[in-house]
Design a protein around this motif. Sequence first.
Motif, short mmCIF file in Angstrom:
data_model
loop_
_atom_site.label_atom_id
_atom_site.label_comp_id
_atom_site.label_asym_id
_atom_site.label_seq_id
_atom_site.Cartn_x
_atom_site.Cartn_y
_atom_site.Cartn_z
N GLU A 14 0.83 -1.20 0.00
CA GLU A 14 0.00 0.00 0.00
C GLU A 14 0.87 1.25 0.00
OE1 GLU A 14 -3.41 2.22 2.75
OE2 GLU A 14 -2.59 0.28 3.38
N LEU A 15 1.94 1.26 0.79
CA LEU A 15 2.80 2.44 0.82
C LEU A 15 3.58 2.58 -0.48
CD1 LEU A 15 3.67 4.85 2.44
CD2 LEU A 15 5.51 3.48 3.43
N VAL A 16 4.00 1.46 -1.06
CA VAL A 16 4.66 1.52 -2.37
C VAL A 16 3.75 2.22 -3.38
CG1 VAL A 16 5.43 0.13 -4.33
CG2 VAL A 16 6.15 -0.48 -2.02
N ASP A 17 2.46 1.89 -3.33
CA ASP A 17 1.51 2.45 -4.28
C ASP A 17 1.15 3.90 -3.99
OD1 ASP A 17 1.43 -0.04 -5.50
OD2 ASP A 17 -0.36 -0.70 -4.42
N ARG A 18 1.24 4.30 -2.70
CA ARG A 18 0.73 5.62 -2.31
C ARG A 18 1.80 6.64 -1.95
NH1 ARG A 18 -3.82 4.95 2.14
NH2 ARG A 18 -3.82 7.21 1.81
N ALA A 19 3.03 6.24 -1.82
CA ALA A 19 4.08 7.18 -1.40
C ALA A 19 4.24 8.30 -2.42
CB ALA A 19 5.40 6.45 -1.21
N PRO A 20 4.33 9.54 -1.95
CA PRO A 20 4.51 10.66 -2.88
C PRO A 20 5.91 10.70 -3.46
CG PRO A 20 4.63 11.44 -0.62
CD PRO A 20 4.26 9.98 -0.55
N ALA A 21 6.11 11.51 -4.47
CA ALA A 21 7.42 11.66 -5.10
C ALA A 21 8.43 12.17 -4.07
CB ALA A 21 7.32 12.64 -6.27
N GLY A 22 9.66 11.72 -4.23
CA GLY A 22 10.73 12.17 -3.35
C GLY A 22 11.15 11.16 -2.31
N HIS A 23 10.34 10.12 -2.10
CA HIS A 23 10.67 9.09 -1.12
C HIS A 23 11.19 7.83 -1.83
CE1 HIS A 23 9.00 11.19 2.41
NE2 HIS A 23 8.11 11.66 1.57
N ASP A 24 12.12 8.04 -2.74
CA ASP A 24 12.59 6.96 -3.62
C ASP A 24 13.25 5.82 -2.85
OD1 ASP A 24 12.16 8.13 -6.47
OD2 ASP A 24 13.13 9.74 -5.36
N ALA A 25 14.12 6.14 -1.88
CA ALA A 25 14.81 5.08 -1.15
C ALA A 25 13.82 4.20 -0.41
CB ALA A 25 15.81 5.69 -0.17
N LEU A 26 12.82 4.79 0.21
CA LEU A 26 11.80 4.04 0.94
C LEU A 26 11.05 3.09 0.00
CD1 LEU A 26 9.98 3.46 3.39
CD2 LEU A 26 8.67 5.53 2.78
N VAL A 27 10.60 3.59 -1.12
CA VAL A 27 9.84 2.77 -2.07
C VAL A 27 10.71 1.66 -2.64
CG1 VAL A 27 8.65 2.80 -4.30
CG2 VAL A 27 8.20 4.59 -2.62
N GLU A 28 11.95 2.00 -3.00
CA GLU A 28 12.84 0.98 -3.56
C GLU A 28 13.13 -0.13 -2.56
OE1 GLU A 28 15.30 3.77 -6.74
OE2 GLU A 28 15.99 3.61 -4.66
N ALA A 29 13.29 0.23 -1.29
CA ALA A 29 13.55 -0.78 -0.27
C ALA A 29 12.34 -1.69 -0.07
CB ALA A 29 13.94 -0.11 1.04
N LEU A 30 11.16 -1.10 -0.01
CA LEU A 30 9.95 -1.90 0.20
C LEU A 30 9.69 -2.85 -0.96
CD1 LEU A 30 7.54 0.72 1.80
CD2 LEU A 30 8.67 -1.20 2.94
N ARG A 31 10.04 -2.43 -2.16
CA ARG A 31 9.85 -3.30 -3.32
C ARG A 31 10.74 -4.54 -3.27
NH1 ARG A 31 9.56 1.49 -7.89
NH2 ARG A 31 7.27 1.70 -7.91
N ARG A 32 11.79 -4.49 -2.46
CA ARG A 32 12.71 -5.62 -2.36
C ARG A 32 12.39 -6.52 -1.16
NH1 ARG A 32 17.29 -4.90 -5.55
NH2 ARG A 32 17.57 -7.12 -5.15
N VAL A 33 11.36 -6.22 -0.42
CA VAL A 33 11.00 -7.06 0.73
C VAL A 33 10.26 -8.30 0.23
CG1 VAL A 33 9.62 -7.22 2.84
CG2 VAL A 33 10.87 -5.12 2.33
N GLY A 34 10.81 -9.47 0.50
CA GLY A 34 10.13 -10.73 0.22
C GLY A 34 9.57 -10.82 -1.19
N ASN A 35 8.29 -11.21 -1.26
CA ASN A 35 7.58 -11.30 -2.52
C ASN A 35 6.25 -10.57 -2.38
OD1 ASN A 35 5.78 -13.07 -1.14
ND2 ASN A 35 7.09 -14.81 -1.66
N HIS A 36 5.40 -10.64 -3.41
CA HIS A 36 4.17 -9.86 -3.39
C HIS A 36 3.23 -10.28 -2.27
CE1 HIS A 36 2.74 -13.37 -5.66
NE2 HIS A 36 1.52 -13.00 -5.33
N VAL A 37 3.27 -11.55 -1.88
CA VAL A 37 2.42 -12.01 -0.77
C VAL A 37 2.87 -11.38 0.55
CG1 VAL A 37 1.66 -14.01 0.56
CG2 VAL A 37 1.88 -14.19 -1.93
#
Length: 280
Positions: free
Chosen positions: A75-98
């Motif tokens: 949800e945060l990956v989908d909703r994070a505003p521009a500028g929080h690139d490190a946060l989004v990139e890190a969350l995308r690497r957590v585990g898998n989609h489940v």
Amino acid sequence: MTFHYHRPTTTAAALRLLGPGSCVLAGGQSLVPALRRRERRPSHLVDIAAVRGELGSVQVRSDALAVGAGVRQQELVDRAPAGHDALVEALRRVGNHVVRRNGTVVGIVAHADPGCQLAAVCGAVGATAVAESLRGVRRIPAWDLFRAAARRRPDELVTGLEFPAPAPGSASAFRQVSLRRAGGPHLVSVAARIVLADGWCTDAAVAAAVPGQGCAALTRTADALVGTRVHAEDIATELVEGEIALVDDGFATAAYRYHALRALVRGTVLVARSRAEGVR
């Protein structure tokens, strides 16, 4: 293992249940593995999944991105505003989609999960954990929870995380080296934040995390960037070995991890610099 299971529907009710021997369950992606390994042996399990309101909110404030304890990683990956690139990139690497659709962002920090990627991000961007108890509210540098410099008290609930709004001219980036495959267990991760003014670096932060071996702010590496234009030759990767202590383990040698870490620091800083150049 036996314990009492509770499912409160309000934050106040959850706080009344917390104390010595209690554990908080939200998404369960960090806690449940710890229970299986018998690293946690609670007498009371407090499930906050039914708590609504502020725990499930994502607030974009002028000073920070505020994330409630019930917000799922995807949800945060989908909703994070521009500028929080490190946060989004890190969350995308957590585990898998489940894992990302069930696990919470706050849960990673509250349990100081070494297998997840937010440690370096919290260190680089200066995130704050908000801990509440019946005694009041306490704000803790989220980075300190991963380094054991601070601990959540038994009667506290980490109700949210605050990621500072990006400063003018700033940008961040996150990179990691994984074992065998993307999304698999990672060997080392790095997050960097760069602030540029007229092409010159006025502030920088770099942090690294190694599962099972700790995390560190690469302060000297970051300080060496200030006053430069952050070209590849300005990145003092030779300082890395003096800022974090690594050892051989069953996954990789210390020498390999240091090699990967130096390469990651250079690449992550250059990506952050490139993004900062595009910020107006």
